[in-house]
Design an enzyme around this catalytic site. Structure first.
Site, PDB file in Angstrom:
ATOM      1  N   LYS A   1      44.206 -45.111 -11.532  1.00  0.00           N
ATOM      2  CA  LYS A   1      42.641 -45.312 -12.280  1.00  0.00           C
ATOM      3  C   LYS A   1      43.224 -46.852 -13.140  1.00  0.00           C
ATOM      4  O   LYS A   1      43.350 -47.093 -13.970  1.00  0.00           O
ATOM      5  CB  LYS A   1      42.227 -44.332 -12.926  1.00  0.00           C
ATOM      6  CG  LYS A   1      40.716 -44.264 -13.172  1.00  0.00           C
ATOM      7  CD  LYS A   1      40.386 -44.362 -14.972  1.00  0.00           C
ATOM      8  CE  LYS A   1      40.328 -45.500 -15.666  1.00  0.00           C
ATOM      9  NZ  LYS A   1      39.633 -46.737 -15.325  1.00  0.00           N
TER      10      LYS A   1
ATOM     11  N   GLU B   1      53.276 -47.530 -22.198  1.00  0.00           N
ATOM     12  CA  GLU B   1      53.924 -48.613 -22.778  1.00  0.00           C
ATOM     13  C   GLU B   1      51.977 -48.846 -23.477  1.00  0.00           C
ATOM     14  O   GLU B   1      51.125 -49.281 -22.564  1.00  0.00           O
ATOM     15  CB  GLU B   1      53.973 -50.039 -21.493  1.00  0.00           C
ATOM     16  CG  GLU B   1      55.671 -49.611 -21.640  1.00  0.00           C
ATOM     17  CD  GLU B   1      56.077 -49.156 -22.703  1.00  0.00           C
ATOM     18  OE1 GLU B   1      56.241 -49.579 -23.970  1.00  0.00           O
ATOM     19  OE2 GLU B   1      57.463 -48.486 -21.686  1.00  0.00           O
TER      20      GLU B   1
ATOM     21  N   CYS C   1      50.458 -57.553 -24.608  1.00  0.00           N
ATOM     22  CA  CYS C   1      51.084 -56.473 -25.781  1.00  0.00           C
ATOM     23  C   CYS C   1      51.707 -57.220 -25.703  1.00  0.00           C
ATOM     24  O   CYS C   1      53.025 -57.127 -26.784  1.00  0.00           O
ATOM     25  CB  CYS C   1      51.237 -55.414 -24.924  1.00  0.00           C
ATOM     26  SG  CYS C   1      52.356 -55.475 -23.489  1.00  0.00           S
TER      27      CYS C   1
ATOM     28  N   GLU D   1      46.823 -54.659 -34.183  1.00  0.00           N
ATOM     29  CA  GLU D   1      46.947 -55.853 -32.903  1.00  0.00           C
ATOM     30  C   GLU D   1      45.912 -56.163 -32.873  1.00  0.00           C
ATOM     31  O   GLU D   1      44.965 -55.162 -32.638  1.00  0.00           O
ATOM     32  CB  GLU D   1      47.220 -54.663 -31.600  1.00  0.00           C
ATOM     33  CG  GLU D   1      47.645 -55.411 -30.103  1.00  0.00           C
ATOM     34  CD  GLU D   1      47.969 -54.188 -29.505  1.00  0.00           C
ATOM     35  OE1 GLU D   1      47.149 -53.676 -29.202  1.00  0.00           O
ATOM     36  OE2 GLU D   1      48.302 -54.686 -28.194  1.00  0.00           O
TER      37      GLU D   1
HETATM   38  P1  NAP Z   1      42.724 -48.527 -22.742  1.00  0.00           P
HETATM   39  O1  NAP Z   1      41.007 -48.790 -23.634  1.00  0.00           O
HETATM   40  O2  NAP Z   1      43.937 -48.076 -23.701  1.00  0.00           O
HETATM   41  O3  NAP Z   1      42.559 -49.041 -21.478  1.00  0.00           O
HETATM   42  C1  NAP Z   1      43.714 -48.627 -19.858  1.00  0.00           C
HETATM   43  C2  NAP Z   1      43.363 -47.910 -19.440  1.00  0.00           C
HETATM   44  O4  NAP Z   1      43.310 -46.387 -20.039  1.00  0.00           O
HETATM   45  C3  NAP Z   1      41.775 -47.835 -18.386  1.00  0.00           C
HETATM   46  O5  NAP Z   1      42.157 -47.806 -17.065  1.00  0.00           O
HETATM   47  C4  NAP Z   1      41.385 -46.912 -19.060  1.00  0.00           C
HETATM   48  O6  NAP Z   1      40.224 -47.481 -18.153  1.00  0.00           O
HETATM   49  C5  NAP Z   1      42.278 -45.656 -19.459  1.00  0.00           C
HETATM   50  N1  NAP Z   1      41.193 -44.966 -20.351  1.00  0.00           N
HETATM   51  C6  NAP Z   1      40.484 -45.437 -21.662  1.00  0.00           C
HETATM   52  N2  NAP Z   1      40.232 -43.699 -21.917  1.00  0.00           N
HETATM   53  C7  NAP Z   1      40.557 -42.971 -21.443  1.00  0.00           C
HETATM   54  C8  NAP Z   1      40.984 -41.703 -21.696  1.00  0.00           C
HETATM   55  N3  NAP Z   1      40.876 -41.222 -22.784  1.00  0.00           N
HETATM   56  N4  NAP Z   1      41.493 -41.057 -21.245  1.00  0.00           N
HETATM   57  C9  NAP Z   1      42.618 -41.626 -19.970  1.00  0.00           C
HETATM   58  N5  NAP Z   1      42.722 -42.707 -19.433  1.00  0.00           N
HETATM   59  C10 NAP Z   1      41.513 -43.491 -20.696  1.00  0.00           C
HETATM   60  O7  NAP Z   1      43.385 -50.317 -22.589  1.00  0.00           O
HETATM   61  P2  NAP Z   1      43.409 -51.586 -22.954  1.00  0.00           P
HETATM   62  O8  NAP Z   1      41.747 -52.256 -23.554  1.00  0.00           O
HETATM   63  O9  NAP Z   1      43.315 -51.603 -21.341  1.00  0.00           O
HETATM   64  O10 NAP Z   1      44.703 -52.268 -23.047  1.00  0.00           O
HETATM   65  C11 NAP Z   1      44.676 -52.762 -23.715  1.00  0.00           C
HETATM   66  C12 NAP Z   1      45.812 -52.410 -24.652  1.00  0.00           C
HETATM   67  O11 NAP Z   1      47.249 -52.335 -23.901  1.00  0.00           O
HETATM   68  C13 NAP Z   1      46.535 -53.166 -25.699  1.00  0.00           C
HETATM   69  O12 NAP Z   1      46.626 -52.092 -27.047  1.00  0.00           O
HETATM   70  C14 NAP Z   1      48.168 -53.442 -25.492  1.00  0.00           C
HETATM   71  O13 NAP Z   1      49.081 -54.092 -26.781  1.00  0.00           O
HETATM   72  C15 NAP Z   1      48.147 -52.342 -24.174  1.00  0.00           C
HETATM   73  N6  NAP Z   1      49.570 -53.172 -23.191  1.00  0.00           N
HETATM   74  C16 NAP Z   1      50.446 -53.293 -23.286  1.00  0.00           C
HETATM   75  C17 NAP Z   1      51.491 -53.723 -22.340  1.00  0.00           C
HETATM   76  C18 NAP Z   1      52.934 -52.975 -22.487  1.00  0.00           C
HETATM   77  O14 NAP Z   1      53.818 -53.038 -21.030  1.00  0.00           O
HETATM   78  N7  NAP Z   1      53.293 -52.418 -23.560  1.00  0.00           N
HETATM   79  C19 NAP Z   1      50.727 -54.307 -21.545  1.00  0.00           C
HETATM   80  C20 NAP Z   1      49.194 -54.564 -20.997  1.00  0.00           C
HETATM   81  C21 NAP Z   1      48.398 -54.297 -22.086  1.00  0.00           C
HETATM   82  P3  NAP Z   1      38.513 -47.996 -18.801  1.00  0.00           P
HETATM   83  O15 NAP Z   1      39.046 -49.747 -18.521  1.00  0.00           O
HETATM   84  O16 NAP Z   1      37.488 -47.519 -17.476  1.00  0.00           O
HETATM   85  O17 NAP Z   1      37.988 -47.054 -20.196  1.00  0.00           O
END
Ligand code: NAP
Length: 488
Positions: free
Chosen positions: A181, A256, A290, A390
């Site tokens: 997903k 992650e 990130c 962050e």
């Molecule tokens: P996010 O809001 O947590 O979304 C990540 C994924 O989870 C998306 O596919 C999202 O779908 C899905 N999701 C949202 N709510 C969910 C729920 N309740 N249950 C299961 N899945 C759910 O994060 P983001 O805004 O896309 O990404 C930014 C974050 O990612 C930042 O905190 C960044 O630091 C972190 N990141 C970490 C790394 C690493 O390797 N450490 C790398 C890249 C990014 P939808 O898009 O449909 O909401």
């Protein structure tokens, strides 16, 4: 959410080797953050039932897939790599239009996707266990690896080619089937990656993609009884929710998450290098990595010089549409991300940090997207919100310290521990940083945002579930060790 609009290209779910519409016939719009009037395409808003079909098809396919040799599985990844390489320009352009990073960055990431596929294709021929001497001289004892089964993959929008591939490629080569997903903001880019696997002839059911709301499809993946492992990259809030489900269900999980990455600039640093790397690490991709540099901790003797050179370089940054060759920094990914960044900037000002540069949305009639200025604060202290949370935007927080010891203390004063850098020419500074910095990725004289596909990647503290992705380390999550004892 809208009903299907025939004028726009509609991207479908990929289930059991077919491109299929969601049962509920609803789509989401993928908009260009650099031009909000442009819709890149439509993706499926799926239901639990769509997800259920995808997981069932992955489950049905898992037995035959794991029975293939690693070499046979690797051949599919090799073919997909070649197809992605041929489609590199098109996939990169889609990425830029969908989530805003500049075209050179998008091309670099897509090329990395090709390399990831090739790297893991090779894994199919590498050793997967050890021979261990048994206390019984007539017995043979060794370890082998068993795949988990069906792996649920949930990915963010900021690396929409690399992250899906650095999760799916190892999952597949070690014999798992997958249901992904992708993030809604980059669903179409991911669909194009899946097209490459489809064109490579990957057997039906081995790879499945279901797009739609995270709180519906993402949660359902974690809860589905046929899913045997979850790998997630994204926010801490969602990661923790998934971890709780995985623990309750007793399945493996890998998270992650966020970072608040420091860079330390010591008195003896090569200043030009430190300035260059701070800007590149902190502001490329509009700070939406990130591993992006966020806290810039500078020793007092060179603080003034560093600040002047940094500000001079930041002033040269061109903000605009990532498809334009003159653009150095694209937009924030969405209105809500832009609002978040603006609210952190306001918090910084309220809490007493001094704004040195930027601090506002880009106000230009020519730009119709979510553009924010590169922003630099000074006088930031570790109790301020902009030093703790962050931001995921192009905001640098300068902090002045007396010594490298103090810098290290400050750098470690964070709930996150993803990546960190030091700029110094002094070997003992380097060694104490390597030893004492609590981060999964520590870099000396190099920007904080650098990840190589053949090396383990992951964070400490709240940045990770303490597992590692990429390189050979990926085998630890995507397989279970089986210890074998054979007596003739
Ligand atoms: P996010 O809001 O947590 O979304 C990540 C994924 O989870 C998306 O596919 C999202 O779908 C899905 N999701 C949202 N709510 C969910 C729920 N309740 N249950 C299961 N899945 C759910 O994060 P983001 O805004 O896309 O990404 C930014 C974050 O990612 C930042 O905190 C960044 O630091 C972190 N990141 C970490 C790394 C690493 O390797 N450490 C790398 C890249 C990014 P939808 O898009 O449909 O909401």
């Amino acid at each position: 959410m809208t009903k299907i609009d025939v004028k726009l290209k509609t991207y479908l779910n990929y289930i059991n080797g077919d491109w299929v519409a969601s049962e509920i016939e609803e789509t989401g719009k993928s908009k260009n953050p650099a031009n909000t009037e442009e819709v890149v395409g439509l993706y499926q808003m799926s239901s639990e039932n769509d997800l259920n079909k995808a997981v069932n098809s992955a489950s049905d396919a898992k037995k035959a897939w794991r029975k293939l040799s690693g070499d046979e599985r690797g051949n599919y990844l090799q073919k997909a790599a070649s197809i992605l390489e041929e489609r590199l320009d098109e996939v990169a352009l889609t990425m830029t239009k969908e989530m805003g990073k500049t075209l050179p960055e998008a091309k670099g990431e897509t090329a990395r996707g090709v390399a990831i596929l090739r790297y893991y294709a090779g894994e199919g021929l590498r050793s997967e266990g050890d021979v261990i001497p048994s206390t019984d001289k007539d017995a043979l004892m060794f370890t082998t690896r068993a795949p988990l089964g069906v792996v649920g993959v949930i990915t963010p929008w900021n690396f929409p080619v690399a992250i899906p591939l650095w999760k799916m490629a190892p999952a597949l080569i070690y014999g798992n089937t997958v249901v992904i997903k992708p993030a809604s903001e980059a669903a179409i880019t991911c669909a194009k990656v899946i097209e490459c696997l489809h064109e490579a002839g990957i057997p039906e059911g081995v790879v499945n993609m279901v797009t739609g709301s995270g709180s519906v499809i993402g949660l359902e993946i974690a809860n589905h009884p046929e899913v045997n492992g979850i790998t997630f990259t994204g926010s801490n809030q969602v990661g923790k929710q998934l971890a709780q489900i995985a623990v309750t269900r007793g399945i493996k999980y890998q998270l992650e998450m966020g970072g608040k990455n420091p860079v330390i600039v010591a008195n003896d640093a090569d200043l030009d290098l430190a300035v260059e790397a701070t800007i590149s690490g902190g502001l490329k991709s509009t700070g939406q990595k990130c591993t992006a540099t966020s806290r810039v901790i500078v020793q007092k003797d060179i603080y003034q010089k560093f600040k002047e050179r940094l500000l001079a370089k930041v002033a040269e940054i061109t903000v605009g549409d990532g498809v334009e060759s003159s653009t150095w920094m694209g937009p924030s990914v969405s209105q809500s991300q832009l609002d978040t960044v603006v609210s952190y900037i306001e918090k910084g000002k309220e809490e007493g940090a001094k704004l040195l540069y930027g601090g506002d949305k880009v106000r230009s009639k020519a730009l119709k997207g979510y553009f924010i200025e590169p922003t630099v604060f000074e006088g930031v202290t570790s109790d301020m919100t902009i030093a703790k949370e962050e931001i995921f935007g192009p905001v640098l927080a300068l902090m002045k310290v007396n010594s490298v010891e103090e810098a290290l203390e400050l750098a470690n004063d964070s709930e996150y521990g993803l990546s960190a850098s030091i700029f110094t020419t002094n070997i003992s500074n380097m060694l104490s940083f390597i030893d004492d910095m609590d981060a999964g990725l520590v870099r000396v004289n190099a920007e904080s945002a650098g990840v190589e596909l053949q090396a383990p990647f992951g964070g400490m503290k709240q940045s990770s579930s303490h597992s590692r992705e990429q390189g050979r380390a990926a085998i630890e999550f995507y397989t279970n060790i089986k210890t074998v004892f054979v007596k003739g």
